[in-house]
Design a protein around this motif. Structure first.
Motif, PDB file in Angstrom:
ATOM      1  N   GLU A   1      -0.189  -6.885  -7.774  1.00 39.80           N
ATOM      2  CA  GLU A   1      -1.354  -6.024  -7.988  1.00 39.80           C
ATOM      3  C   GLU A   1      -1.084  -5.083  -9.155  1.00 39.80           C
TER       4      GLU A   1
ATOM      5  N   GLN B   1      -8.381   0.498  -4.926  1.00 37.26           N
ATOM      6  CA  GLN B   1      -7.087  -0.185  -4.896  1.00 37.26           C
ATOM      7  C   GLN B   1      -6.204   0.365  -3.782  1.00 37.26           C
ATOM      8  N   LEU B   2      -6.232   1.669  -3.594  1.00 34.44           N
ATOM      9  CA  LEU B   2      -5.449   2.269  -2.526  1.00 34.44           C
ATOM     10  C   LEU B   2      -5.916   1.782  -1.165  1.00 34.44           C
TER      11      LEU B   2
ATOM     12  N   LEU C   1      -0.281  -1.033  -9.169  1.00 39.85           N
ATOM     13  CA  LEU C   1       0.033  -0.602  -7.812  1.00 39.85           C
ATOM     14  C   LEU C   1       1.537  -0.703  -7.590  1.00 39.85           C
TER      15      LEU C   1
ATOM     16  N   ALA D   1      -4.767  -1.821  -0.552  1.00 42.92           N
ATOM     17  CA  ALA D   1      -3.335  -1.893  -0.261  1.00 42.92           C
ATOM     18  C   ALA D   1      -3.027  -1.386   1.141  1.00 42.92           C
TER      19      ALA D   1
ATOM     20  N   ARG E   1      -2.518   7.464 -11.712  1.00 42.33           N
ATOM     21  CA  ARG E   1      -2.342   6.912 -10.380  1.00 42.33           C
ATOM     22  C   ARG E   1      -2.151   8.035  -9.361  1.00 42.33           C
TER      23      ARG E   1
ATOM     24  N   ALA F   1      -1.548   4.204  -6.592  1.00 32.83           N
ATOM     25  CA  ALA F   1      -2.654   3.316  -6.934  1.00 32.83           C
ATOM     26  C   ALA F   1      -3.508   3.982  -7.999  1.00 32.83           C
TER      27      ALA F   1
END
Length: 423
Positions: free
Chosen positions: A252, A303-304, A255, A307, A206, A298
């Motif tokens: 999520e 995904q980042l 995350l 978010a 991550r 993330a």
């Protein structure tokens, strides 16, 4: 203390004669490289101890040069750190980037300074697992390949950074040597200690990005809070935003986001670097200002981005008479799991099984933080991390390494490199 069940004697199951000689060479050189590890651990190299970081770099540079590498010290003045060690060797075969780091979290005035034998299998010391031990795993593996005459079948670049534990700024300058090497390479191997489990490696890590939220409300006597012409004030608006983020993002997978430090009142300040803040206010005055510094992790760039979009949307939909500004700072990018990474893990796992150490599976990304390989993975076809010396108590004065794993990890890495060369 890390407790592992290891076989008393590890059978070699399916190696060819050349690979068997590599494994035997690792065993023969383990004592010498244990001494190298002790010397490295006994040099303080906290990230901001520039002479110490350079001294550790010099020690490892000598070891690389003895194996036929050319070495270069990349001065870190431009990014306010000691610098990086880069070692290169070879002109044919696959291009492999080997990643380590020289610095530790232990400053010059830390009480934790020396290598110590704990028991028959464990040693302690600052950075012994994270990650001076990983650097030594790398060197031990390379020395075994050299003894078997196999290093000339690979093009190798090793980058040992001097600021992994406390990144220099600006990031593009601090990371230039690592990114340049990644652009050149086909494969990246990280010798961090991962989650300290010899049965896992990281195919994904991550990312780590900082954020800052600045909220403004309408100050007034506290008895007038919630009036339509006054509003809720900065403190309540801050709480509303954080709660809405939590509800929107908590489900999520992989995350996480965290408000690490916050202040609210009439006059506030909060330094993003030191984490120290000042606040003035009164219990009978509605807060005019609120500040919070936090981080978000993330597992993929997508995904980042998702978010961040949610966080911006919530922060912009303000309660009456309040406003908010959300900013993100550049940090460690996510290292997503890719098909190439999974294929590389499969090869590594096969090597491990044929050595008698059992299969290796991907670590849960929640159990592996950001690392140097995060900056390199996006440029190579295949990348895995967590190949270093494993232990327990990282980033604390209880840091230890299981020395039974030094030859094990080196054999895995050496034979993996040999099979990459064969491909």
């Amino acid at each position: 203390m890390l407790c592992l069940t290891l076989p008393a004697s590890v059978p070699v199951l399916a190696l060819d004669p050349v690979e068997t000689s590599v494994a035997e060479a690792v065993d023969g050189a383990t004592a010498r490289y244990t001494e190298v590890l002790e010397r490295a651990v006994n040099i303080n190299s906290g990230s901001m101890n520039f002479p110490g970081v350079r001294k550790v770099g010099d020690l490892f540079a000598e070891e690389f040069e003895a194996l036929g590498f050319t070495t270069e010290w990349v001065d870190g003045a431009a990014f306010n750190r000691a610098g990086h060690l880069v070692a290169r060797r070879g002109t044919r075969g696959p291009k492999v980037l080997l990643i380590g780091h020289l610095d530790t979290v232990f400053a010059s005035d830390s009480p934790f300074q020396r290598f110590e034998v704990v028991d028959e299998h464990h040693t302690a010391g600052p950075g012994i697992a994270d990650m001076k031990g990983g650097n030594v795993v790398m060197l031990l593996a390379l020395s075994a390949l050299a003894e078997a005459g196999l290093l000339d079948d690979l093009q190798l670049t090793a980058v040992l950074t001097g600021d992994e534990e406390l990144r220099g700024r600006p990031l593009d300058v601090a990371n230039a040597a690592l990114v340049d090497a990644a652009r050149w390479a086909d494969v990246a191997l990280g010798f961090e200690n991962g989650d300290n489990d010899p049965h896992t490696v990281a195919t994904a890590r991550r990312g780590s990005t900082s954020w800052r939220l600045e909220v403004t409300g309408k100050p007034a006597h506290s008895s007038q809070v919630f009036r339509e012409d006054i509003g809720d004030g900065a403190a309540f608006e801050l709480a509303r935003i954080l709660t809405a983020w939590r509800e929107a993002l908590r489900a999520e997978e992989n995350l996480t986001f965290n408000p690490g430090v916050l202040v609210a009142g009439t006059d506030v300040s909060l330094d993003a670097t030191s984490g120290r803040g000042d606040v003035f206010g009164k219990s009978n005055v509605i807060a005019r200002s609120a500040l919070v510094n936090g981080g978000i992790r993330a597992v993929s760039p997508e995904q980042l981005r998702r978010a961040q979009e949610v966080m911006h949307k919530v922060a912009a939909d303000n309660s009456p008479h309040s406003s908010a500004v959300l900013t993100f700072s550049e940090g460690y990018p996510p290292m997503p799991s890719t098909e190439g990474n999974r294929q590389l893990l499969a090869l590594y796992s096969t090597v491990s099984e044929e050595l008698g150490y059992g299969p290796v599976t991907p670590v849960d990304p929640r159990r592996a933080g950001a690392a140097d390989i995060s900056f390199a993975a996006g440029y190579v076809e295949q990348a895995i991390d967590g190949l270093g010396l494993l232990g327990s108590g990282g980033h604390t004065v209880d840091e230890m390494a299981d020395m039974r794993l030094l030859p094990q990890q080196a054999k895995r890495a050496a034979i993996l490199l040999r099979r990459l060369a064969q491909q």
